[in-house]
Design a protein around this motif. Structure first.
Motif, PDB file in Angstrom:
ATOM      1  N   CYS A 129     -14.626  18.438 -59.354  1.00  0.00           N
ATOM      2  CA  CYS A 129     -13.346  17.766 -59.115  1.00  0.00           C
ATOM      3  C   CYS A 129     -13.536  16.265 -58.950  1.00  0.00           C
ATOM      4  CB  CYS A 129     -12.667  18.318 -57.870  1.00  0.00           C
ATOM      5  SG  CYS A 129     -12.233  20.038 -58.020  1.00  0.00           S
ATOM      6  N   GLY A 130     -14.742  15.788 -59.176  1.00  0.00           N
ATOM      7  CA  GLY A 130     -14.981  14.350 -59.030  1.00  0.00           C
ATOM      8  C   GLY A 130     -14.973  13.895 -57.592  1.00  0.00           C
ATOM      9  N   GLU A 179      -5.244   9.319 -59.145  1.00  0.00           N
ATOM     10  CA  GLU A 179      -5.727   9.407 -60.527  1.00  0.00           C
ATOM     11  C   GLU A 179      -6.614  10.625 -60.734  1.00  0.00           C
ATOM     12  OE1 GLU A 179      -7.352   5.510 -61.166  1.00  0.00           O
ATOM     13  OE2 GLU A 179      -5.339   4.671 -60.871  1.00  0.00           O
ATOM     14  N   LYS A 180      -7.448  10.897 -59.731  1.00  0.00           N
ATOM     15  CA  LYS A 180      -8.302  12.104 -59.813  1.00  0.00           C
ATOM     16  C   LYS A 180      -7.453  13.355 -59.906  1.00  0.00           C
ATOM     17  CE  LYS A 180     -12.645  10.769 -58.019  1.00  0.00           C
ATOM     18  NZ  LYS A 180     -12.833   9.923 -56.837  1.00  0.00           N
ATOM     19  N   GLU A 183      -6.096  13.830 -63.311  1.00  0.00           N
ATOM     20  CA  GLU A 183      -7.116  14.376 -64.211  1.00  0.00           C
ATOM     21  C   GLU A 183      -7.243  15.881 -64.025  1.00  0.00           C
ATOM     22  OE1 GLU A 183     -10.965  12.471 -63.914  1.00  0.00           O
ATOM     23  OE2 GLU A 183      -9.963  10.523 -64.042  1.00  0.00           O
ATOM     24  N   LEU A 184      -7.286  16.278 -62.754  1.00  0.00           N
ATOM     25  CA  LEU A 184      -7.403  17.717 -62.470  1.00  0.00           C
ATOM     26  C   LEU A 184      -6.226  18.470 -63.074  1.00  0.00           C
ATOM     27  CD1 LEU A 184      -8.578  17.890 -58.743  1.00  0.00           C
ATOM     28  CD2 LEU A 184      -9.888  18.334 -60.807  1.00  0.00           C
ATOM     29  N   HIS A 186      -4.444  17.629 -65.618  1.00  0.00           N
ATOM     30  CA  HIS A 186      -4.583  17.705 -67.076  1.00  0.00           C
ATOM     31  C   HIS A 186      -5.599  18.775 -67.473  1.00  0.00           C
ATOM     32  CE1 HIS A 186      -1.790  14.643 -68.049  1.00  0.00           C
ATOM     33  NE2 HIS A 186      -2.396  13.714 -67.309  1.00  0.00           N
ATOM     34  N   ASP A 187      -6.699  18.847 -66.708  1.00  0.00           N
ATOM     35  CA  ASP A 187      -7.710  19.881 -66.977  1.00  0.00           C
ATOM     36  C   ASP A 187      -7.117  21.270 -66.874  1.00  0.00           C
ATOM     37  OD1 ASP A 187      -9.585  18.007 -67.365  1.00  0.00           O
ATOM     38  OD2 ASP A 187     -10.635  18.280 -65.450  1.00  0.00           O
TER      39      ASP A 187
END
Ligand SMILES: Nc1ncnc2c1ncn2[C@@H]1O[C@H](COP(=O)(O)OP(=O)(O)OP(=O)(O)O)[C@@H](O)[C@H]1O
Ligand SMILES: [Mg+2]
Lengths: 501, 334
Positions: A129-130, A179-180, A183-184, A186-187
Motif C-alpha cells: 500500500c506504499g 494521493e496514496k 492509487e489504491l 485505482h488498483d
C-alpha cells in the motif's frame, strides 16, 4: 462489466424523531467507483451501516450481486465480501499495527496464532500500500491520525472484499496520503472491486467518480453516471437544493490593536521559536503539512503541552499558561480535530454539550437557569443549521458533521477572546462550511481573534487575514491575504523559507 | 512522535540504542515487577533466616494457589474490559454446593462435577446479565458477588461442613514428587493461561475487545459470546479452587475466599492489567499475585501486625499504577 453489484430497494430507516432514510432505491454497477454525496445528516453513513450489517433497516431490501441479503451482523457482511472503513476511526489504540490490520482474522497455524505470519503479512500489506514508513510493530496510538486511517484502509486489502465502502476516508488524511489512497482505489478498480465512496470534498468526487448518487434529508435525489458536464456547482445544487456561494469570500473585519503576542515560543522539538502577533478582529491561519507542528503549537498555547521556552502576552500582559484551566481563565478556547477523543461528551445531549464550556454563564442568583441553556443551544442550532431531532438528542447519535458543529458551538458559547481551532470544517458539508466561516468572521468582528489550523488551502485563502506557514516546528513564512497563492503556500510548507523582499 | 516516524522513513525496532532498549524493557511491567520481586526477596532473606527455607516456600506457594488460580481467568476477562468481583463468592458458594453433595452421600466424582457445573453456570450468568440487561461488568459482578456470598451463608447455615471422605481429601493433600498437588494445579493453570492468551485466537481476542469494544464488533468478533464464556471459565475455576480448598482443609467454611476478589483485582492492576482493558498479560498478573502474597509472608516472618498487609498492598497499588501513568505521560509529552 455491466452487472449490478448492489441494488437498494426502497430502504427506510427511522430513528426516534428522524427519518434517516426514506424509500431510498438505486443501483450500483460492478467495478464502478460510486460516489455518494449529501449534506450533513442526509443519511449517507446510515445507508453504509445498513449495507455493512451494523444496523438493520425498517423497510426495504438489499440485493448483492443479484441475491437478496439480510445481514444480521458486521460479520455476515464481511463474509459476503463487503469491506468498510467507517467515518469515525474505529481502531484498536492499545494494539500494534499488525494486530489492527488483522483484527478478527489473525492468521493461525494448526489452531495456534502464527505471530511470524502475522507480522510478515502485515509488512507485506503495508509495503504493497506504499506505507513503508509505518512500522508494523508500532502501537496504533503512536501514529498520526492520517496514518491510523491509512492502516484501516490497508486492512481492507487482505480481505479481498468485492465491495469496498469508504465513508469520508480523506477527512483525516494529508495530501500525500490522499494521493496514496487514490492509487489504491485505482488498483482495486483494476481488479474489478466495486467501490462506494463518500466525501464532502467535491474535487475528489470529480476525480474519482464513475457514478454519483445524491441524498438529501434521507431522500434519494438522483443517481447518474458521472460525466464531464457535471460540475461542482451542479452537485451542490443537487445536495442543497439551491445555489451556495461556494468560493466563500467572507470578507474581512476591522483589524484592531494587538491582542496576543507570542515570542520565541517553543515546546521540545515539536514547536521551536515561534513568534507572531495576533490582532483584534483577525483570523490567523496556520498552514503546513501534517507533522509540521501546527497542532502542537495550538496545544502549547493552550497549556496542553509543556512550554519549554518563550513567552505569551495577552492584552499586553505576560501570562503563564501551564494547563487548559489556566488557558480558559485567560479566555482562550481550543477546538481539537479529534472530536471524539477530546472535546465532545458523546453520551450527553446536545444542550448539555453546548453548555459544557460556559456553565457559569447560565447561573443566576446561585441557581442554574435551564431556560437559558436551552435558549443558547437553540441559537447555535439555528446559526450552524445543526440537523437533529431536538435539544435532547444524544451527541453520539448525530451525524459526523453535525457533531463537529456542536463542538464549535460549545466553545463559541464560552465567548473566548482567542479561539484556537484545528481543522474547523473537517467533515462538514459545503453549505455549512460557508456558514461556519461566516460565524468565525462574526466572532472576530466583535474584537476577538481566531487562530485556525487547516489542511485545506482554499479554506485558508477564503477566510484568513494572514497565514503563517510551518515546517518541522518552525515558522517558514507569514503571508497576507493578498499574497496568498496555493503554490507559494506549498513551497513554504515544504521547508523553503522565502527571504523577505 | 508520529512526526519523527514519518520523516525518518521505516523505523526498525532492531536498530535502537542499548540504553534505549534497557529503558524500553524497564517500561514493561513484567520486567520491572520481576526485578522488584527479586530485590524484595533479597532483602527478606537478609532480614530473616526463615525466608529461604523450603518449608516457607511451600507455605508461600500453597497459600497463593487459590488466589492465583482464579487470578488467571480474571486477568483474561479484565484485559477484555470485563472486571469480575464475584470470584471469591463463587469459590465459597460452589465449594459449599460440592460439600453439601458429599455430605448427602453422593459419590465424589459426581459431587465435584455438580460443583464445577454450578460454577460454570453461575459464572456465565455474569456474562448473560451484562449482555442481556446491559449492566456494566462492575455493577453486574458486584451484584453476584453479594448474592453468591449470601447464598453460601444460607446453605452453610452459619457453620462449617466437614467429615468428607478420604478419597476427596486426597485431591487437596496429595503430593507428587514431594510437591503438593495444589501447587501443581496452580502451575498448570498459569501455563495454560499464558498459552491460550497468546496462541488461541478466541482468547487473544480479549485484547481487541478490551481496546475498543465497538470496533471489535465491527471487525466481526463475537463479543457477547466471549464475555459469557470467559466469565463462565472464571466461575468454573473459582469452583475448582473452592473444592480443592475444602479438600485441603478438610472443611468448608462460610469465610472461604473472603475478600479474594479485591486482593486479586489489586494484584492484576499491580501486574499491569489496565482497568480500561486492552492491556495486560498473564505473566504480569501472576507476578502481581506473587508480590501480594510475599508481602503477607514478610509480615508473618517479621512478626508484624497482620493488618499492615493491607496498608502495604494499598501503597504498592498506588505506587505501581501511579508510576506507570507518570512514565506514560512523560513519554507522550516528550
Ligand atoms: N443511532 C441513532 N439514533 C438517532 N438518530 C440517528 C442515529 N444515527 C443517525 N441518526 C440520525 O440520522 C440522520 C442521518 O445520519 P447520518 O450519520 O447517516 O448522516 P450523514 O449523511 O452520514 O452525515 P455526515 O455527512 O455529517 O456524516 C441524522 O439526522 C442523525 O442525527
Ligand atoms: Mg456520515
Amino acid at each position: 462489466m455491466e452487472n449490478t453489484a448492489i441494488k437498494l430497494k426502497s430502504i427506510t430507516k427511522v430513528f426516534p424523531g428522524v427519518r434517516a432514510l426514506n424509500q431510498v432505491s438505486f443501483e450500483i454497477k460492478e467495478g464502478d467507483v460510486h460516489c455518494i454525496i449529501g449534506e450533513n445528516g442526509a443519511g449517507k453513513s446510515t445507508m453504509i451501516k445498513i449495507l455493512a450489517g451494523v444496523q438493520g433497516c425498517d423497510e426495504g431490501q438489499v440485493e448483492l450481486f443479484g441475491t437478496p441479503v439480510h445481514f444480521k451482523s458486521p460479520e455476515d457482511a464481511k463474509k459476503a465480501g463487503i469491506g468498510v472503513v467507517y467515518q469515525e476511526l474505529s481502531n484498536f489504540m492499545h494494539l500494534d499495527v499488525a494486530s489492527n490490520l488483522f483484527a478478527g482474522a489473525v492468521p493461525t497455524k494448526r489452531g495456534r496464532i502464527d505471530y511470524k505470519a502475522l507480522y510478515q503479512s502485515a509488512r507485506e500489506i503495508l509495503d504493497a500500500c506504499g506505507l513503508d514508513y509505518i512500522n508494523e510493530r508500532a502501537d496504533m496510538n503512536t501514529l498520526s491520525l492520517g496514518s491510523q486511517q491509512m492502516v484501516e484502509i490497508a486492512a481492507l486489502m487482505h480481505e479481498n472484499a468485492r465491495v469496498v465502502i469508504l465513508d469520508e476516508p480523506t477527512s483525516a488524511l494529508t495530501q500525500v496520503e490522499v494521493e496514496k489512497l487514490f492509487e489504491l482505489i485505482h488498483d482495486m478498480k483494476k481488479k474489478g472491486v466495486t467501490i462506494i465512496y463518500i466525501s464532502h470534498r467535491l474535487d475528489e468526487v470529480v476525480e474519482l467518480a464513475d457514478a454519483l448518487t445524491v441524498l438529501k434529508d434521507g431522500e434519494h435525489v438522483a443517481t447518474m453516471p458521472m460525466t464531464k458536464e457535471i460540475t461542482k456547482d451542479d452537485m451542490i445544487r443537487y445536495m442543497v437544493g439551491r445555489d451556495v456561494a461556494y468560493e466563500y469570500g467572507v470578507g474581512t473585519s476591522e483589524i484592531g490593536e494587538v491582542l496576543m503576542e507570542v515570542e520565541h515560543l517553543s515546546s521540545g522539538k515539536a514547536v521551536s521559536d515561534i513568534s507572531f502577533e495576533l490582532h483584534k478582529g483577525e483570523i490567523l491561519g496556520i498552514a503546513g503539512l501534517e507533522g509540521s507542528g501546527r497542532t502542537e503549537l495550538l496545544e502549547t498555547l493552550f497549556g496542553w503541552r509543556e512550554t519549554t521556552g518563550g513567552s505569551v502576552k495577552l492584552h499586553g500582559r505576560e501570562v503563564s499558561i501551564r494547563n487548559p484551566y489556566d488557558a480558559k481563565k485567560n479566555r482562550l478556547a481550543y477546538i481539537t480535530k479529534e472530536r471524539k477523543i477530546l472535546g465532545l461528551f458523546l453520551n450527553l445531549d446536545i444542550r448539555q454539550n453546548i453548555a459544557a464550556a460556559s456553565t457559569e454563564r447560565y447561573v443566576q442568583g446561585g441557581t442554574v437557569r435551564y431556560g437559558k441553556i436551552a435558549e443558547n443551544a437553540k441559537k447555535y442550532i439555528a446559526a450552524m443549521s445543526i440537523k437533529c431531532s431536538g435539544l435532547a438528542q444524544k451527541v453520539l447519535n448525530l451525524s459526523g458533521g453535525n457533531q463537529q458543529k456542536v463542538l464549535l458551538s460549545m466553545w463559541l458559547s464560552a465567548d473566548p477572546d482567542v479561539v484556537l481551532i484545528d481543522e474547523p470544517t473537517r467533515g462538514v458539508d459545503v453549505g455549512a462550511k460557508a456558514e461556519i466561516h461566516l460565524l468565525l468572521r462574526d466572532v472576530v468582528s466583535k474584537g476577538k481573534a481566531v487562530i485556525m489550523v487547516s489542511s485545506e488551502m482554499p479554506e485558508l485563502m477564503a477566510s484568513c487575514d494572514r497565514v503563517m506557514v510551518m515546517y518541522e516546528g518552525r515558522c517558514t513564512g507569514m503571508l497576507n491575504n493578498k499574497e496568498l497563492r496555493e503554490e507559494r503556500l506549498m513551497t513554504m510548507a515544504s521547508g523553503y523559507t522565502e527571504s523577505p523582499q | 512522535m508520529s512526526v519523527v516516524k514519518q520523516k525518518t522513513g521505516k523505523v526498525s525496532p532492531k536498530n535502537g540504542q542499548l540504553s534505549e532498549k534497557i529503558g524500553m524493557l524497564l517500561q514493561k511491567r513484567e520486567i520491572s515487577l520481576a526485578i522488584l520481586l527479586v530485590l524484595f526477596a533479597l532483602c527478606l532473606s537478609i532480614a530473616t533466616p526463615n525466608f529461604l527455607q523450603v518449608a516457607n516456600f511451600r507455605v508461600l506457594l500453597q497459600g497463593m494457589a487459590t488466589d492465583m488460580m482464579i487470578a488467571i481467568p480474571m486477568c483474561i476477562s479484565l484485559i477484555a474490559g470485563n472486571i469480575d468481583f464475584s470470584g471469591g463468592s463463587a469459590l465459597c458458594l460452589n465449594g459449599a454446593i460440592c460439600a453439601l453433595m458429599l455430605n448427602q452421600g453422593l459419590p465424589v466424582p459426581l459431587a465435584i462435577l455438580i460443583g464445577l457445573t454450578s460454577g460454570f453456570l453461575l459464572g456465565g450468568l455474569n456474562g448473560v446479565i451484562i449482555n442481556k440487561l446491559g449492566l456494566t461488568p462492575l455493577v453486574a459482578t458486584m451484584g453476584t458477588w453479594m448474592a453468591y456470598r449470601g447464598a453460601a451463608l444460607v446453605m452453610l447455615g452459619g457453620g462449617t461442613l466437614s467429615s468428607f471422605p478420604e478419597s476427596f481429601l486426597v485431591l487437596g493433600r496429595a503430593t507428587i514428587l514431594g510437591i503438593p498437588v495444589t501447587i501443581i494445579y496452580m502451575l498448570v493453570i498459569v501455563v495454560v493461561g499464558i498459552l491460550v492468551l497468546k496462541y488461541s485466537n478466541f482468547f487473544h481476542n480479549a485484547y481487541y475487545i478490551g481496546s475498543n469494544k465497538a470496533s471489535a464488533k465491527l471487525a466481526g468478533i463475537n463479543v457477547e459470546r466471549f464475555t459469557v464464556i470467559t466469565y463462565a471459565i472464571t466461575g468454573t475455576i473459582a469452583a475448582f479452587a473452592g473444592i480443592i480448598l475444602s479438600a485441603r482443609l478438610g472443611s468448608c467454611s462460610q469465610n472461604a475466599g473472603e475478600s479474594l476478589e479485591f486482593r486479586n483485582v489489586v494484584a492484576l492492576l499491580v501486574g499491569g492489567v489496565s482497568m480500561d482493558g486492552g492491556v495486560g498479560s498473564v505473566l504480569g498478573a501472576m507476578l502481581g499475585v506473587v508480590l501480594m502474597q510475599m508481602v503477607g509472608n514478610a509480615i508473618t516472618l517479621l512478626y508484624l501486625n497482620a493488618s499492615y498487609t493491607k496498608v502495604i498492598n494499598g501503597c504498592i497499588l498506588i505506587l505501581a499504577v501511579g508510576l506507570d501513568v507518570m512514565l506514560k505521560k512523560k513519554k507522550a509529552k516528550a
